[in-house]
Enzyme design. Structure first.
Site, PDB file in Angstrom:
ATOM      1  N   LYS A 106       2.844  -5.185  13.835  1.00 26.75           N
ATOM      2  CA  LYS A 106       3.031  -5.401  12.392  1.00 26.75           C
ATOM      3  C   LYS A 106       4.510  -5.276  12.035  1.00 26.75           C
ATOM      4  O   LYS A 106       5.198  -4.367  12.535  1.00 26.75           O
ATOM      5  CB  LYS A 106       2.208  -4.362  11.624  1.00 26.75           C
ATOM      6  N   SER A 181      -2.939  -4.164   4.236  1.00 27.01           N
ATOM      7  CA  SER A 181      -1.738  -4.960   4.403  1.00 27.01           C
ATOM      8  C   SER A 181      -1.530  -5.500   5.823  1.00 27.01           C
ATOM      9  O   SER A 181      -0.754  -6.436   6.003  1.00 27.01           O
ATOM     10  CB  SER A 181      -0.522  -4.127   4.006  1.00 27.01           C
ATOM     11  N   SER A 205      -4.981   0.096   5.295  1.00 33.88           N
ATOM     12  CA  SER A 205      -4.414  -1.165   5.781  1.00 33.88           C
ATOM     13  C   SER A 205      -4.714  -1.538   7.220  1.00 33.88           C
ATOM     14  O   SER A 205      -4.375  -2.641   7.637  1.00 33.88           O
ATOM     15  CB  SER A 205      -2.902  -1.167   5.576  1.00 33.88           C
TER      16      SER A 205
HETATM   17  N1  GLN Z   1      -4.019  -1.258  -0.244  1.00 34.97           N
HETATM   18  C1  GLN Z   1      -3.379   0.018  -0.277  1.00 34.97           C
HETATM   19  C2  GLN Z   1      -2.076  -0.097  -1.026  1.00 34.97           C
HETATM   20  O1  GLN Z   1      -1.804  -1.125  -1.524  1.00 34.97           O
HETATM   21  C3  GLN Z   1      -3.179   0.548   1.106  1.00 34.97           C
HETATM   22  C4  GLN Z   1      -2.063  -0.100   1.818  1.00 34.97           C
HETATM   23  C5  GLN Z   1      -1.795   0.502   3.169  1.00 34.97           C
HETATM   24  O2  GLN Z   1      -2.648   1.166   3.747  1.00 34.97           O
HETATM   25  N2  GLN Z   1      -0.600   0.268   3.661  1.00 34.97           N
HETATM   26  O3  GLN Z   1      -1.320   0.792  -1.127  1.00 34.97           O
END
Ligand code: GLN
Length: 514
Positions: A106, A181, A205
């Site tokens: 990532k 994400s 994410s």
């Molecule tokens: N969807 C969550 C956020 O927007 C988690 C994102 C993540 O785990 N990086 O913060």
């Protein structure tokens, strides 16, 4: 990023006919074939790169591909493989158990010499001079990094729609999001572009894109693995996780990168986990107590999601597990608590992106004008929203009412888990209330997007590990993911339960047609 892709020369791709079978191999299958000398790392890496060339125009899972470098590393891996075979020691038991296996990373983790954008224009063109500890550990175990995957900007989002470089498409239905994400990594694995990939999980994410794409994904215990070289979002929540086709594949990757790191003082001084899951016939779940928390089966959840989760729980009972109803009473506060703490930490962490230290700079009349213009132009809307929310929650006069209060409720959420883990060994619930939604569905409604995280946020707030894996499909043919959460540092229990389930079912073997 312009020129995302690469020009792989046709003459390096003599394996076109073999490609479909090589790219549908699981990581553990590849390990066995590499060990026996039935395939070479060069063949495997070439097949993956060819697959990326053929499919990534449609999926956009990758932001950067390092083709030449990966091929050179594959050749070196093949030499080492033949040396190791000569010693008679099984490669899986050597110090390089992942020798010759291609992986994707990532784009919020640094790999020396590869651009690291975090899905943001503010880091366009930034090439870090060092490699994240988790990636270094994987490379030491023999992994070949073939490229960097798409992400919501600075990992803020649940769909990859917040990437400044365009959305990733879900391989099961390209009109839908892959989750986020870490959507690029999840999509790359299920589409067979790589057998495994790293993601990060601050509030879901890894688990949510694993669920939306039908792959297995681990969010380890907070402090289980290093954050050195992970561009910080919410420092008290961020964890590096991994994706693969099965619990066995993910356990092999997790085993190679977890452990204490002197460069990250928040990693815990516990022995590193080394989990191998056998391929013997169905393993029993006798003696394991699985809790079903009532707060995770709420109104608004897609009925097919609930149905598939309940069926999977029943399957676990048939395999010998004892199922108990449990309660995590503070679950409903996880969403507001997370959306105070994560933006507060993000507002501090993202202060370093000012046009001076990293990436591009927009010129201005004064130093302050440079900061103002660079940040104003280069950060996307969601990141800007969170910096503003976080700055507000931390400001004098509001700190106690918002941030301080959120931290107190966070402790209550953590205590819920401590209580429940006196009664059961793991809890089972949905990963997300819905299956993958259409691109643009939550476009102008950030709160609807935040609601997608309702079941994943508690594990990050409590620091406990979570594992997501597929347990069926909805009527539209989209994967449904189950989440197992466990005690701090007991990832082994989660892998064991998921592995037993996967030995008895084949949801994890289903692949999209592309
Ligand atoms: N969807 C969550 C956020 O927007 C988690 C994102 C993540 O785990 N990086 O913060």
């Amino acid at each position: 990023m312009s020129g995302v892709k690469f020009g792989l020369k046709r003459d390096t791709c003599h394996l076109t006919q073999l490609m479909p079978s090589l790219t549908s191999l699981s990581l553990t299958e590849s390990q066995t074939l590499l060990q026996r000398g039935e395939i070479s790392s060069r063949e495997l890496v070439t097949a993956c790169l060819e697959h990326v060339s053929a499919l990534d125009g449609q999926l956009h899972a990758f932001l950067y591909v390092a083709a030449e470098q990966a091929l050179a590393q594959a050749e070196a891996a093949d030499k080492k493989l033949s040396e190791l075979r000569g010693t008679g020691l099984p490669i899986s038991q050597s110090t390089m158990p992942l020798l010759g296996i291609p992986m994707a990373i990532k784009d919020v983790l640094t790999v020396e010499g590869m651009p690291c954008t975090c899905g943001s224009k503010i880091l366009e063109g930034y090439v870090p001079p060092f490699t994240a500890t988790v990636v270094q550990k994987l490379q030491a175990a023999g992994v070949i990094v073939i490229g960097k995957t798409n992400t919501d900007e600075f990992a803020m989002g649940s769909s990859t729609e917040n990437s400044a470089y365009g959305v990733t498409h879900n391989p099961w239905d390209v009109a839908r999001v892959p989750g986020g994400s870490s959507g690029g990594s999840a999509a790359a694995v299920v589409a067979g572009l790589v057998p495994a990939a790293l993601g990060t999980d601050t509030g879901g994410s890894v688990r949510q894109p694993a669920s939306f794409c039908g792959v297995t994904g681990i969010k380890p215990t907070y402090g289980r693995s290093s954050r050195y070289g992970l561009v910080a979002y919410g420092s008290s929540l961020d964890c590096v996780g991994a994706f693969g086709h099965s619990a066995a594949d993910v356990a092999a990757v997790f085993s190679a990168y977890n452990g204490r790191d002197p460069l990250d003082a928040t990693t815990q001084d516990v022995p590193a986990a080394n989990i191998t899951l056998g391929t013997e016939a169905v393993s029993s779940l006798k003696g394991i107590r699985i809790g079903v928390p009532k707060e995770y089966f709420i109104a608004g959840i897609q009925p097919e999601v609930e149905g598939k989760i309940r069926a999977a729980i029943q399957k676990m009972e048939e395999l010998g597990a004892e199922i108990r109803q449990v309660s995590l009473p503070h679950t409903e506060y996880a969403l507001p608590v997370y959306y105070l703490i994560a933006p507060a930490e993000a507002s501090a962490n993202l202060a370093r992106f000012d046009g001076v230290r990293y990436g591009p700079r927009v010129s201005g009349d004064s130093m302050w004008d440079v900061f103002y213009k660079t940040r104003g132009e280069k950060f996307g809307d969601e990141v800007t929203r969170r910096i503003m929310l976080g700055t507000y929650a931390l400001s004098a006069g509001y700190y106690d009412a918002f941030y301080g209060q959120a931290q107190k409720v966070r402790t209550l959420i953590k205590r819920d888990f401590e209580q429940v883990f006196h009664e059961v060994d793991a809890v089972a619930c949905p990963v997300a209330p819905t299956t993958a939604f259409k691109i643009g569905a939550h476009g102008d409604d950030p709160l609807a997007m935040y609601l997608e995280d309702v079941f994943t946020l508690p594990a990050n707030l409590a620091g406990v590990p979570g594992l997501a894996f597929p347990v069926g499909f909805d009527a539209a043919g989209l994967p449904v993911g189950m989440q197992l959460m466990g005690r701090h540092f007991d990832e082994a229990m989660l892998f064991r339960v998921a592995h037993a389930y996967q030995q008895a079912t084949d949801w994890h073997k289903q692949k999209p047609t592309l």
